[in-house]
Scaffold this active site. Structure first.
Site, PDB file in Angstrom:
ATOM      1  N   PHE A 309      38.368  37.539  43.608  1.00 35.29           N
ATOM      2  CA  PHE A 309      37.922  37.355  44.983  1.00 35.29           C
ATOM      3  C   PHE A 309      36.951  38.475  45.349  1.00 35.29           C
ATOM      4  O   PHE A 309      36.784  39.453  44.603  1.00 35.29           O
ATOM      5  CB  PHE A 309      39.134  37.343  45.927  1.00 35.29           C
ATOM      6  CG  PHE A 309      40.194  36.347  45.527  1.00 35.29           C
ATOM      7  CD1 PHE A 309      40.124  35.033  45.945  1.00 35.29           C
ATOM      8  CD2 PHE A 309      41.254  36.724  44.715  1.00 35.29           C
ATOM      9  CE1 PHE A 309      41.086  34.112  45.569  1.00 35.29           C
ATOM     10  CE2 PHE A 309      42.225  35.817  44.328  1.00 35.29           C
ATOM     11  CZ  PHE A 309      42.135  34.502  44.759  1.00 35.29           C
ATOM     12  N   SER A 357      43.358  28.814  42.901  1.00 28.69           N
ATOM     13  CA  SER A 357      43.850  30.061  43.487  1.00 28.69           C
ATOM     14  C   SER A 357      43.229  30.274  44.867  1.00 28.69           C
ATOM     15  O   SER A 357      42.025  30.091  45.043  1.00 28.69           O
ATOM     16  CB  SER A 357      43.519  31.246  42.582  1.00 28.69           C
ATOM     17  OG  SER A 357      44.178  31.126  41.342  1.00 28.69           O
ATOM     18  N   CYS A 364      46.905  36.757  45.688  1.00 26.63           N
ATOM     19  CA  CYS A 364      46.415  35.603  44.920  1.00 26.63           C
ATOM     20  C   CYS A 364      47.591  34.656  44.664  1.00 26.63           C
ATOM     21  O   CYS A 364      48.546  35.016  43.978  1.00 26.63           O
ATOM     22  CB  CYS A 364      45.805  36.067  43.604  1.00 26.63           C
ATOM     23  SG  CYS A 364      45.273  34.726  42.517  1.00 26.63           S
ATOM     24  N   THR A 366      48.875  30.421  43.836  1.00 24.28           N
ATOM     25  CA  THR A 366      48.494  29.167  43.189  1.00 24.28           C
ATOM     26  C   THR A 366      48.923  27.989  44.048  1.00 24.28           C
ATOM     27  O   THR A 366      50.083  27.903  44.464  1.00 24.28           O
ATOM     28  CB  THR A 366      49.149  29.055  41.805  1.00 24.28           C
ATOM     29  OG1 THR A 366      48.740  30.166  41.008  1.00 24.28           O
ATOM     30  CG2 THR A 366      48.735  27.761  41.118  1.00 24.28           C
ATOM     31  N   ALA A 380      56.686  34.485  44.468  1.00 22.25           N
ATOM     32  CA  ALA A 380      57.590  35.052  43.473  1.00 22.25           C
ATOM     33  C   ALA A 380      58.357  36.236  44.074  1.00 22.25           C
ATOM     34  O   ALA A 380      57.906  36.856  45.050  1.00 22.25           O
ATOM     35  CB  ALA A 380      56.806  35.505  42.243  1.00 22.25           C
ATOM     36  N   HIS A 418      46.073  41.204  43.587  1.00 17.70           N
ATOM     37  CA  HIS A 418      47.325  41.784  43.101  1.00 17.70           C
ATOM     38  C   HIS A 418      47.662  42.976  43.996  1.00 17.70           C
ATOM     39  O   HIS A 418      47.153  44.085  43.795  1.00 17.70           O
ATOM     40  CB  HIS A 418      47.192  42.228  41.642  1.00 17.70           C
ATOM     41  CG  HIS A 418      46.741  41.121  40.745  1.00 17.70           C
ATOM     42  ND1 HIS A 418      46.184  41.339  39.504  1.00 17.70           N
ATOM     43  CD2 HIS A 418      46.749  39.773  40.905  1.00 17.70           C
ATOM     44  CE1 HIS A 418      45.881  40.188  38.937  1.00 17.70           C
ATOM     45  NE2 HIS A 418      46.208  39.215  39.777  1.00 17.70           N
ATOM     46  N   THR A 463      35.696  49.715  53.598  1.00 13.76           N
ATOM     47  CA  THR A 463      35.307  51.028  53.106  1.00 13.76           C
ATOM     48  C   THR A 463      36.176  52.099  53.759  1.00 13.76           C
ATOM     49  O   THR A 463      36.325  52.115  54.986  1.00 13.76           O
ATOM     50  CB  THR A 463      33.830  51.308  53.401  1.00 13.76           C
ATOM     51  OG1 THR A 463      33.034  50.264  52.832  1.00 13.76           O
ATOM     52  CG2 THR A 463      33.401  52.639  52.823  1.00 13.76           C
TER      53      THR A 463
END
Length: 538
Positions: A309, A357, A364, A366, A380, A418, A463
């Site tokens: 991404f 995704s 991220c 599915t 999960a 992640h 940033t």
């Protein structure tokens, strides 16, 4: 035989013999040419007057046919203007399924057949002015479609829809995704500067024309068109109508059945496939430089996406449901338990498919199921431990972004989706139109955060402004535009944020950690040698 005869005789022994079938073919072609020359000329003739262009003699039948068609089109225009569209128009979204080949496998893809609900459409004129009534010419002129195969971006409101209905046999239109809009402006974009068509080769041209509307570069122009912003009219009027001249040969058009005005009207999301099929750039038929690259493909192709991404949020979705499920089928046929999240969305579902995704507030995930208005994902246990998704409730807003494409523009940075952990908002304050946020993080994350470095916060590429390693906090700033399109400004002090630090910092630490033992061993070896050398000198 005399000496002179033997000298003048040419030697043909070294030349190859002409095959018999070549000689027969030449004889047949010559005979056919003589027969055609002897026949009377049945086709229309042309005569040249001086140096002027050839004047073609038109048949009376063609004049009568054009007059009849023009009369019919004028009657249709008056009927639609007074009564509206009766058959082809619909006020409801219509969907259709289609079989496509993805990685050699046949898959079923659902796409929208019409443009109902879209804010923007790309409209192309597909017919020549033959048999065109004056009323149609005026409407096409208002739409800036003054020549065949020209295309423009239009705000799809009630007024535009009525105008398109009036001239529907002469145009084809549909909602264009961001990839197609970017491709068109990057490759075929020209601006109207002093009433002249000028290529968009420098951002200075855009800044001089649209700088007062805060549009200073090509990326700003694309963003304004894609999102149909408040200055969309000025941006679309600045763009010169796109020239999409059909580069296919007459033979290819006949083979593909691409007749003049065959497919017209509202094509829905199939407009992308129409552009790809009808106006695909054929390198063999043109030597122009801009024909050397293939045009954008239909949105049903999923072979160019990456599970990566950019941190540029496309829309804010709403959590519909989050629940613990105890009957989830597993790989071995058994049943397990888990958590499912259902999110309401629109933009990220335009080209969604099972298994794709989507980045949900930096995570991220599915897609396991979706329809026209929402999608379902599984969470999960590791995801629930690393993020604040264990506290999500129905009605909460989340940031959404689709996976990026190979070769696509990256206006943020590489975001994996992640999440490394969460941070807590400890302060917020305004600086004119900017919003500053101070976030408290754990010591194992603060070491990867550096001033002016990248960080993904709730899936947004931002940033870092300041970092305090001792106290364990950092700050970041949101400009006015970003504040309106992400969920962070709506969060209060004490709420958590999903954080993903720059992956380059983690890779650097991993590489350095593997190198440090060797450096320490080398230093110890050098120190031992120095001691031995000093002992010998004594």
């Amino acid at each position: 035989m005399s000496t002179n005869d033997s000298t003048n005789k040419k030697d043909y022994s070294s030349l190859p013999l002409v095959p018999e079938h070549v000689l027969k073919r030449k004889h047949d072609l010559d005979d056919l040419a003589r027969k055609r020359a002897a026949q009377p000329k049945l086709k229309r003739e042309k005569r040249v007057i001086g140096d002027k262009r050839a004047i073609y003699i038109r048949k009376p039948e063609s004049i009568l046919t054009q007059a009849k068609n023009k009369k019919h089109h004028a009657a249709r225009f008056r009927r639609v203007k007074s009564k509206g569209m009766q058959k082809r128009a619909s006020n409801k979204q219509e969907f259709e399924t289609k079989q496509v080949q993805v990685d050699g496998e046949a898959k079923t893809v659902t796409f929208q057949k019409n443009s109902v609900g879209a804010k923007l459409v790309f409209c192309i004129r597909i017919r020549s002015p033959t048999s065109m009534p004056e009323e149609v010419k005026k409407v096409l002129s208002k739409l800036r479609l003054r020549a065949i195969h020209q295309g423009v971006f239009l705000r799809y409101d009630d007024g535009t829809r009525k105008m398109l209905h009036l001239v529907e046999p002469w145009v084809v239109y549909g909602p264009a995704p961001a990839a197609v809009i970017t491709d068109l402006i990057e490759r075929r974009g020209h601006g109207r500067i002093n009433k002249e068509r000028v290529p968009l080769s420098d951002n200075i041209l855009i800044e001089e024309a649209l700088g007062k509307y805060n549009i200073v570069c090509k990326e700003d122009l694309i963003h304004e068109i894609v999102n149909v912003g408040k200055h969309f009219h000025q941006a679309s009027q600045f763009l010169w109508p796109f020239s999409l001249s059909d580069s296919k040969t007459r033979f290819e058009r006949g083979t593909l059945k691409l007749t003049d005005g065959k497919d017209y009207g509202d094509r829905g999301e199939a407009i992308v496939e129409y552009i790809s099929d009808v106006f695909a750039f054929v390198v063999a038929s043109s030597s122009s430089q801009h024909h050397q690259q293939p045009f954008i493909t239909a949105p049903t192709t999923k072979t160019t996406t990456l599970n990566m991404f950019t941190g540029i949020v496309e829309e804010m979705g709403t959590v519909i449901d989050i629940k613990h499920v105890s009957d989830m089928p597993l790989w071995d046929g058994s049943v397990g338990s888990g958590t499912e999240l259902v999110v309401q969305a629109k933009t990220v579902l335009q080209d969604a498919y099972l298994g794709c995704s989507i980045c949900v507030s930096g995570v991220c995930l599915t897609v396991t199921d979706f329809d026209e208005t929402s999608f379902r994902v599984g969470l999960a246990p590791e995801t629930l431990r690393r993020t604040y998704f264990d506290a999500l409730q129905p009605g909460v807003k989340v940031n959404l972004e689709r996976a990026s494409e190979i070769g696509g523009r990256n206006s943020g940075h590489f975001v994996q989706g992640h999440v490394d952990g969460t941070g807590t908002i400890i302060d917020k304050w305004k600086d004119e139109d900017s919003l500053f946020v101070k976030v408290k993080v754990s010591p194992d994350l603060i070491k990867y955060i550096v001033p002016k470095g990248f960080i993904a916060i709730d899936g947004t590429s931002l940033t870092v402004v300041d970092v305090n390693l001792e106290e364990g906090w950092f700050t970041f700033m949101l400009v006015a535009y970003t504040q309106q399109h992400i969920i962070i400004p709506s969060k209060n002090v004490g709420e958590r944020l999903n954080l993903e630090v720059d992956v380059l910092g983690k890779y650097s630490e991993s590489a350095l950690s593997a190198l440090l033992p060797r450096l320490e061993a080398l230093e110890a070896k050098v120190e031992s040698l120095e001691k031995q050398l000093a002992t010998r000198q004594d």
